[in-house]
Design a protein around this motif. Structure first.
Motif, PDB file in Angstrom:
ATOM      1  N   VAL A   8       0.757  -1.029  -0.068  1.00 22.15           N
ATOM      2  CA  VAL A   8      -0.068   0.051   0.342  1.00 22.15           C
ATOM      3  C   VAL A   8       0.937   1.119  -0.146  1.00 22.15           C
ATOM      4  CG1 VAL A   8      -1.534   1.312   1.430  1.00 22.15           C
ATOM      5  CG2 VAL A   8      -1.706  -1.266   1.302  1.00 22.15           C
ATOM      6  N   TRP A   9       0.709   1.827  -0.891  1.00 17.97           N
ATOM      7  CA  TRP A   9       1.446   3.492  -1.117  1.00 17.97           C
ATOM      8  C   TRP A   9       1.404   4.371   0.366  1.00 17.97           C
ATOM      9  CZ3 TRP A   9       5.457   4.705  -4.010  1.00 17.97           C
ATOM     10  CH2 TRP A   9       5.546   5.963  -4.013  1.00 17.97           C
ATOM     11  N   PRO A  10       2.266   4.966   0.598  1.00 15.84           N
ATOM     12  CA  PRO A  10       3.567   4.644   0.422  1.00 15.84           C
ATOM     13  C   PRO A  10       4.206   3.587   1.244  1.00 15.84           C
ATOM     14  CG  PRO A  10       3.364   6.360   1.965  1.00 15.84           C
ATOM     15  CD  PRO A  10       2.059   6.061   1.490  1.00 15.84           C
ATOM     16  N   PHE A  11       5.073   2.963   0.415  1.00 18.54           N
ATOM     17  CA  PHE A  11       6.052   2.075   0.860  1.00 18.54           C
ATOM     18  C   PHE A  11       7.507   2.049   0.799  1.00 18.54           C
ATOM     19  CE2 PHE A  11       4.436   0.830  -3.245  1.00 18.54           C
ATOM     20  CZ  PHE A  11       5.472   0.730  -3.793  1.00 18.54           C
ATOM     21  N   ALA A  12       8.100   1.185   1.405  1.00 21.05           N
ATOM     22  CA  ALA A  12       9.607   0.816   1.334  1.00 21.05           C
ATOM     23  C   ALA A  12      10.352   2.371   1.899  1.00 21.05           C
ATOM     24  CB  ALA A  12      10.172   0.457   0.095  1.00 21.05           C
ATOM     25  N   ARG A  13       9.685   3.013   2.826  1.00 20.90           N
ATOM     26  CA  ARG A  13      10.026   4.064   3.510  1.00 20.90           C
ATOM     27  C   ARG A  13      11.069   3.753   4.500  1.00 20.90           C
ATOM     28  NH1 ARG A  13       5.045   7.299   5.112  1.00 20.90           N
ATOM     29  NH2 ARG A  13       4.709   5.209   5.726  1.00 20.90           N
ATOM     30  N   VAL A  14      12.177   4.401   4.951  1.00 22.92           N
ATOM     31  CA  VAL A  14      13.265   4.196   5.807  1.00 22.92           C
ATOM     32  C   VAL A  14      12.329   4.350   7.091  1.00 22.92           C
ATOM     33  CG1 VAL A  14      15.159   4.839   7.117  1.00 22.92           C
ATOM     34  CG2 VAL A  14      15.107   4.937   4.603  1.00 22.92           C
ATOM     35  N   GLY A  15      12.379   3.427   7.906  1.00 25.54           N
ATOM     36  CA  GLY A  15      11.781   3.326   9.263  1.00 25.54           C
ATOM     37  C   GLY A  15      10.504   2.476   9.394  1.00 25.54           C
ATOM     38  N   ASP A  16       9.718   2.284   8.000  1.00 25.64           N
ATOM     39  CA  ASP A  16       8.926   1.181   8.005  1.00 25.64           C
ATOM     40  C   ASP A  16       9.303  -0.043   8.469  1.00 25.64           C
ATOM     41  OD1 ASP A  16       7.326   2.959   6.854  1.00 25.64           O
ATOM     42  OD2 ASP A  16       7.228   2.082   4.833  1.00 25.64           O
ATOM     43  N   GLN A  17       8.352  -1.007   8.976  1.00 29.02           N
ATOM     44  CA  GLN A  17       9.155  -2.419   9.347  1.00 29.02           C
ATOM     45  C   GLN A  17       8.250  -3.470   8.941  1.00 29.02           C
ATOM     46  OE1 GLN A  17       8.371  -1.706  13.682  1.00 29.02           O
ATOM     47  NE2 GLN A  17      10.229  -0.617  14.177  1.00 29.02           N
ATOM     48  N   LEU A  18       8.679  -4.643   8.956  1.00 29.66           N
ATOM     49  CA  LEU A  18       8.417  -5.844   8.555  1.00 29.66           C
ATOM     50  C   LEU A  18       8.449  -6.726   9.769  1.00 29.66           C
ATOM     51  CD1 LEU A  18       9.701  -6.231   5.031  1.00 29.66           C
ATOM     52  CD2 LEU A  18       7.423  -6.378   5.494  1.00 29.66           C
ATOM     53  N   SER A  19       7.281  -7.637  10.026  1.00 27.23           N
ATOM     54  CA  SER A  19       7.417  -8.611  11.015  1.00 27.23           C
ATOM     55  C   SER A  19       7.267  -9.852  10.599  1.00 27.23           C
ATOM     56  CB  SER A  19       6.288  -8.351  12.128  1.00 27.23           C
ATOM     57  OG  SER A  19       6.298  -9.320  13.044  1.00 27.23           O
ATOM     58  N   MET A  20       8.160 -10.865  10.753  1.00 26.92           N
ATOM     59  CA  MET A  20       8.088 -12.128  10.168  1.00 26.92           C
ATOM     60  C   MET A  20       9.090 -12.876  10.853  1.00 26.92           C
ATOM     61  SD  MET A  20      10.116 -11.718   6.535  1.00 26.92           S
ATOM     62  CE  MET A  20      10.091 -13.348   5.898  1.00 26.92           C
ATOM     63  N   ARG A  21       8.614 -14.378  10.899  1.00 24.38           N
ATOM     64  CA  ARG A  21       9.329 -15.399  11.940  1.00 24.38           C
ATOM     65  C   ARG A  21       9.476 -14.860  13.191  1.00 24.38           C
ATOM     66  NH1 ARG A  21      14.096 -17.085   7.643  1.00 24.38           N
ATOM     67  NH2 ARG A  21      12.860 -17.686   6.069  1.00 24.38           N
ATOM     68  N   GLY A  22       8.577 -14.222  13.870  1.00 23.41           N
ATOM     69  CA  GLY A  22       9.016 -13.682  15.125  1.00 23.41           C
ATOM     70  C   GLY A  22       9.699 -12.477  15.406  1.00 23.41           C
ATOM     71  N   ARG A  23      10.241 -12.105  14.320  1.00 21.73           N
ATOM     72  CA  ARG A  23      11.301 -10.942  14.373  1.00 21.73           C
ATOM     73  C   ARG A  23      10.731  -9.599  13.847  1.00 21.73           C
ATOM     74  NH1 ARG A  23      17.292 -10.884  11.980  1.00 21.73           N
ATOM     75  NH2 ARG A  23      17.835  -9.013  12.971  1.00 21.73           N
ATOM     76  N   LEU A  24      11.256  -8.661  14.090  1.00 24.19           N
ATOM     77  CA  LEU A  24      10.968  -7.262  13.586  1.00 24.19           C
ATOM     78  C   LEU A  24      12.235  -6.721  12.716  1.00 24.19           C
ATOM     79  CD1 LEU A  24       8.460  -5.485  13.691  1.00 24.19           C
ATOM     80  CD2 LEU A  24       9.460  -4.115  15.553  1.00 24.19           C
ATOM     81  N   TYR A  25      11.806  -6.365  11.587  1.00 25.42           N
ATOM     82  CA  TYR A  25      12.982  -5.824  10.633  1.00 25.42           C
ATOM     83  C   TYR A  25      12.586  -4.521  10.381  1.00 25.42           C
ATOM     84  CZ  TYR A  25      14.113 -10.831  10.053  1.00 25.42           C
ATOM     85  OH  TYR A  25      14.480 -12.067  10.209  1.00 25.42           O
ATOM     86  N   ARG A  26      13.692  -3.570  10.460  1.00 24.88           N
ATOM     87  CA  ARG A  26      13.553  -2.074  10.166  1.00 24.88           C
ATOM     88  C   ARG A  26      13.954  -1.927   8.498  1.00 24.88           C
ATOM     89  NH1 ARG A  26      16.216   2.726  10.049  1.00 24.88           N
ATOM     90  NH2 ARG A  26      14.801   4.548  10.747  1.00 24.88           N
ATOM     91  N   ILE A  27      13.059  -1.294   7.739  1.00 27.57           N
ATOM     92  CA  ILE A  27      13.352  -1.159   6.396  1.00 27.57           C
ATOM     93  C   ILE A  27      14.327   0.135   6.355  1.00 27.57           C
ATOM     94  CG2 ILE A  27      12.797  -0.228   4.133  1.00 27.57           C
ATOM     95  CD1 ILE A  27      10.045  -2.037   4.725  1.00 27.57           C
ATOM     96  N   GLU A  28      15.510  -0.052   5.684  1.00 30.77           N
ATOM     97  CA  GLU A  28      16.673   0.834   5.741  1.00 30.77           C
ATOM     98  C   GLU A  28      16.537   1.637   4.291  1.00 30.77           C
ATOM     99  OE1 GLU A  28      18.262   1.897   8.303  1.00 30.77           O
ATOM    100  OE2 GLU A  28      17.768   0.354   9.574  1.00 30.77           O
ATOM    101  N   GLY A  29      15.975   1.006   3.172  1.00 26.48           N
ATOM    102  CA  GLY A  29      15.979   1.434   1.925  1.00 26.48           C
ATOM    103  C   GLY A  29      15.675   0.577   1.028  1.00 26.48           C
ATOM    104  N   LYS A  30      15.175   0.912  -0.250  1.00 28.43           N
ATOM    105  CA  LYS A  30      15.140   0.056  -1.448  1.00 28.43           C
ATOM    106  C   LYS A  30      16.375  -0.371  -1.891  1.00 28.43           C
ATOM    107  CE  LYS A  30      12.299   2.889  -3.412  1.00 28.43           C
ATOM    108  NZ  LYS A  30      11.026   3.455  -4.480  1.00 28.43           N
ATOM    109  N   VAL A  31      16.464  -1.452  -2.588  1.00 31.24           N
ATOM    110  CA  VAL A  31      17.836  -1.941  -3.021  1.00 31.24           C
ATOM    111  C   VAL A  31      17.709  -1.225  -4.605  1.00 31.24           C
ATOM    112  CG1 VAL A  31      19.355  -3.741  -3.920  1.00 31.24           C
ATOM    113  CG2 VAL A  31      18.048  -4.254  -1.672  1.00 31.24           C
TER     114      VAL A  31
END
Length: 179
Positions: free
Chosen positions: A142-165
């Protein structure tokens, strides 16, 4: 020639993504017959693109092109090749396979996405911190996405997005760098 009973899977037909913010137009729906790849001798999955090709048979229809998507339930398929025979179109498609994850934007409601985290892709950031790459299916975001600071939760762990590759947006998937 396909028989009606062979077409047992309902598919949503989605065009290629375009615009900013990106959008994917639903072009219609169709019945198809899916033949999953055989597992013998298949290499292990290395990205969100599953190894092996899924063959999908549909009735002939104009406008079906490589690069378009088909969706069946929670499964996504990227059309890679088309072969027409009398009374049938045979599509070679790559399944986009990952695992459920929760996308948590800096602002707004969180939502479910399909994500792929390869264990072998650990990189080192500017401050010697470990970084990984996660592949996502663009039409699920859902727009806006892949912003620094957005997060993903998977496998019981929280990942912070640092940017798009850089160069990862192929119109279907997006690769983000996370810490």
């Amino acid at each position: 020639m396909l028989k009606s009973g062979e077409l047992n899977t309902r598919l949503t037909w989605i065009g290629q993504g375009d615009g900013t913010p990106p959008s994917w137009t639903v072009l219609g729906s169709m019945w198809g017959k899916l033949v999953a790849p055989k597992s013998a001798g298949r290499e292990s999955q290395a990205s969100i693109y599953a190894s092996g090709t899924t063959f999908i048979s549909i009735r002939p229809r104009s406008g079906v092109l490589p690069g378009q998507l088909l969706k069946q339930g929670g499964d996504w398929f990227l059309i890679e090749d088309i072969n027409g025979t009398p009374g049938e179109l045979q599509l070679a498609a790559r399944k986009l396979a990952g695992e459920p994850a929760q996308y948590i934007p800096k602002s707004g409601e969180s939502y479910m996405v399909t994500a792929w985290l390869a264990q072998e892709n650990i990189l080192v950031g500017a401050r010697s911190e470990p970084r990984q790459q996660i592949d996502l299916i663009l039409p699920e975001l859902v727009w806006p996405f892949a912003r620094v600071g957005d997060q993903l939760s998977m496998r019981g762990r929280l990942y912070r997005i640092e940017g798009k590759v850089e160069g990862s947006d192929n119109g279907t998937t997006l690769r983000v760098m996370v810490s």
